[in-house]
Scaffold this motif. Structure first.
Motif, PDB file in Angstrom:
ATOM      1  N   CYS A  91       0.859  -1.195   0.000  1.00 30.63           N
ATOM      2  CA  CYS A  91       0.000   0.000   0.000  1.00 30.63           C
ATOM      3  C   CYS A  91       0.890   1.239   0.000  1.00 30.63           C
ATOM      4  CB  CYS A  91      -0.920  -0.035   1.210  1.00 30.63           C
ATOM      5  SG  CYS A  91      -2.084  -1.400   1.160  1.00 30.63           S
ATOM      6  N   ASP A  92       1.625   1.421  -1.083  1.00 34.58           N
ATOM      7  CA  ASP A  92       2.581   2.515  -1.203  1.00 34.58           C
ATOM      8  C   ASP A  92       2.105   3.525  -2.239  1.00 34.58           C
ATOM      9  OD1 ASP A  92       2.955   1.135  -3.559  1.00 34.58           O
ATOM     10  OD2 ASP A  92       5.008   0.519  -3.127  1.00 34.58           O
ATOM     11  N   LYS A  93       2.976   4.464  -2.565  1.00 36.19           N
ATOM     12  CA  LYS A  93       2.631   5.516  -3.532  1.00 36.19           C
ATOM     13  C   LYS A  93       2.277   4.929  -4.896  1.00 36.19           C
ATOM     14  CE  LYS A  93       4.494   9.717  -5.682  1.00 36.19           C
ATOM     15  NZ  LYS A  93       5.667  10.625  -5.764  1.00 36.19           N
ATOM     16  N   THR A 117       0.862   2.055  -5.551  1.00 35.84           N
ATOM     17  CA  THR A 117      -0.487   1.510  -5.471  1.00 35.84           C
ATOM     18  C   THR A 117      -1.537   2.613  -5.518  1.00 35.84           C
ATOM     19  OG1 THR A 117       0.172  -0.511  -4.331  1.00 35.84           O
ATOM     20  CG2 THR A 117      -2.078   0.256  -3.966  1.00 35.84           C
ATOM     21  N   ASP A 118      -1.275   3.720  -4.828  1.00 38.24           N
ATOM     22  CA  ASP A 118      -2.199   4.859  -4.899  1.00 38.24           C
ATOM     23  C   ASP A 118      -2.422   5.285  -6.345  1.00 38.24           C
ATOM     24  OD1 ASP A 118      -2.308   4.924  -2.125  1.00 38.24           O
ATOM     25  OD2 ASP A 118      -0.817   6.521  -1.935  1.00 38.24           O
ATOM     26  N   GLU A 144      -5.777   4.965  -8.800  1.00 41.82           N
ATOM     27  CA  GLU A 144      -6.261   6.210  -9.387  1.00 41.82           C
ATOM     28  C   GLU A 144      -6.382   6.086 -10.901  1.00 41.82           C
ATOM     29  OE1 GLU A 144      -4.979  10.954  -9.728  1.00 41.82           O
ATOM     30  OE2 GLU A 144      -3.637   9.522  -8.749  1.00 41.82           O
ATOM     31  N   LYS A 201      -3.800   1.253   6.092  1.00 38.30           N
ATOM     32  CA  LYS A 201      -3.862   1.803   4.735  1.00 38.30           C
ATOM     33  C   LYS A 201      -4.576   0.829   3.800  1.00 38.30           C
ATOM     34  CE  LYS A 201      -2.443   4.560   1.217  1.00 38.30           C
ATOM     35  NZ  LYS A 201      -1.030   4.645   0.796  1.00 38.30           N
ATOM     36  N   LYS A 208      -8.216   1.208   4.344  1.00 38.34           N
ATOM     37  CA  LYS A 208      -8.669   2.483   3.768  1.00 38.34           C
ATOM     38  C   LYS A 208      -8.854   2.376   2.264  1.00 38.34           C
ATOM     39  CE  LYS A 208      -7.159   7.265   3.046  1.00 38.34           C
ATOM     40  NZ  LYS A 208      -6.060   8.246   3.234  1.00 38.34           N
ATOM     41  N   LEU A 209      -7.859   1.814   1.560  1.00 39.25           N
ATOM     42  CA  LEU A 209      -7.937   1.698   0.104  1.00 39.25           C
ATOM     43  C   LEU A 209      -9.040   0.731  -0.325  1.00 39.25           C
ATOM     44  CD1 LEU A 209      -4.141   1.657  -0.847  1.00 39.25           C
ATOM     45  CD2 LEU A 209      -5.770   3.523  -1.186  1.00 39.25           C
ATOM     46  N   GLN A 249     -12.119   2.646  -0.067  1.00 32.07           N
ATOM     47  CA  GLN A 249     -12.150   3.770  -1.015  1.00 32.07           C
ATOM     48  C   GLN A 249     -12.457   3.301  -2.433  1.00 32.07           C
ATOM     49  OE1 GLN A 249      -8.578   6.141  -0.854  1.00 32.07           O
ATOM     50  NE2 GLN A 249      -9.151   7.411  -2.609  1.00 32.07           N
ATOM     51  N   TYR A 250     -11.997   2.068  -2.762  1.00 36.58           N
ATOM     52  CA  TYR A 250     -12.171   1.534  -4.116  1.00 36.58           C
ATOM     53  C   TYR A 250     -12.892   0.173  -4.081  1.00 36.58           C
ATOM     54  CZ  TYR A 250      -8.626   5.021  -5.465  1.00 36.58           C
ATOM     55  OH  TYR A 250      -7.928   6.175  -5.687  1.00 36.58           O
TER      56      TYR A 250
END
Length: 313
Positions: free
Chosen positions: A57-59, A61-62, A66, A116, A119-120, A123-124
């Motif tokens: 769950c790092d940058k 993956t964000d 997206e 995290k 959360k993700l 969120q998705y």
């Protein structure tokens, strides 16, 4: 034996492990692929693979999530948390020893990573279809050893905070005995199988993969079993893999054999991996860890993909 397609209402389709690090990029250096680079990768993969497996769950993956959402891409994601060492593993040949302070810091990181992940996942919810509480953290040779009790605790935390099914991704061996208590906590079992790492040649490869899979599926017939990693390297410097056992020709054979079997049996299998990653392993160019992709680090298709991706050659 239960199939995940029946037990968890997950449709069978092609699946692949994805990490987008290119030349000069790595999680260790904190240099991540850009939005446009990830978009380029996912447009290559779209239409050929439905399921993607992500490791942390790092940058990166964000950005991946997206891109999938903003570009309306047709992917479903198995999202993983990367958990670090909570105990020393002195049996690891490439470094599994840490200071007490580092182990404490790792535990704090792990909790943050699990939070995290939750959360993700929330969120998705339309993109993330399954969750993993870690990767290869309980096998005897790991450099990031985590006790089974901790993994079970993380699985339970994730299950309380999300609606997606939860697993833990690990080499097939620990599932035979060491992870028996974890089996009851997860919604499905995820195994890794690498015949070439175990000195099997291409003629033995598929049969060995089947043995690995069925040894777990038959031991726990009440739990679905997914293959979250299976692949064949295309180069080796001799470290752990005989260079004569790997090539693009042999990768093609293993890939085709694996796809034929898993499609016939409707076994969800994530092929490892989409693209070569040069940051992995030792600095030696022929280090096998760098050469598992179906595509090179320059995004050129290897032999097994050249017919499907003739425009990219």
């Amino acid at each position: 034996m239960k199939k995940i397609t029946e037990h968890l209402d997950i449709k069978f389709d092609k699946a692949i492990c994805y990490s987008g690090f290119r030349q000069g990029q790595s999680p260790d250096a904190g240099i991540f692929p850009t939005y446009d680079q990830i978009k380029e990768d996912l447009l290559i993969l779209q239409g050929h693979w439905k399921y993607l497996r992500l490791y942390a769950c790092d940058k990166q993956t964000d950005i991946i999530l997206e891109v999938i959402e903003k570009e309306n891409l047709d992917f479903q994601v198995m999202l993983g948390a990367y958990i670090g060492a909570e105990m020393n593993n002195f049996g690891c040949p490439w470094g599994g020893a840490f200071s007490e302070g580092q182990l404490i810091a790792n535990k704090e990181h792990n909790i943050n990573e699990i939070e995290k992940l939750i959360k993700l996942a929330n969120q998705y919810p339309d993109i993330v279809f399954a969750l993993s509480a870690g990767n290869e953290a309980t096998v005897s040779w790991t450099d990031h050893y985590v006790p089974v009790e901790s993994v079970i605790r993380y699985v339970n935390i994730i299950k309380k905070g999300t609606k997606q099914p939860v697993t833990f991704c690990e080499n097939y061996v620990p599932w035979l005995d060491h992870l028996k208590k974890l089996v009851e906590a997860v919604d499905f079992i995820s195994i890794h199988t690498y015949p070439v790492w175990e000195y099997k040649n291409i003629h033995e490869a598929l049969e060995y993969t089947k043995q690995n899979y069925y040894s777990i599926a038959e031991r726990y017939p009440h739990k679905p079993v997914v293959i979250t990693e299976a692949g064949w390297a295309t180069n080796s410097n001799g470290r752990g893999i005989d260079p004569g056992n790997v090539s693009e020709d042999l990768q093609e054979v293993y890939y085709q054999d694996l796809m034929k079997w898993t499609e016939e049996e409707e076994i969800l299998a994530f092929y490892f991996e989409a693209f070569d990653e040069q940051w992995k392993g030792s600095p030696e160019p022929m280090e096998p860890e760098k050469h598992w992709g179906l595509f090179t680090v320059e995004r050129k298709p290897k032999k097994v993909m050249r017919t499907q991706f003739a425009d990219f050659v």
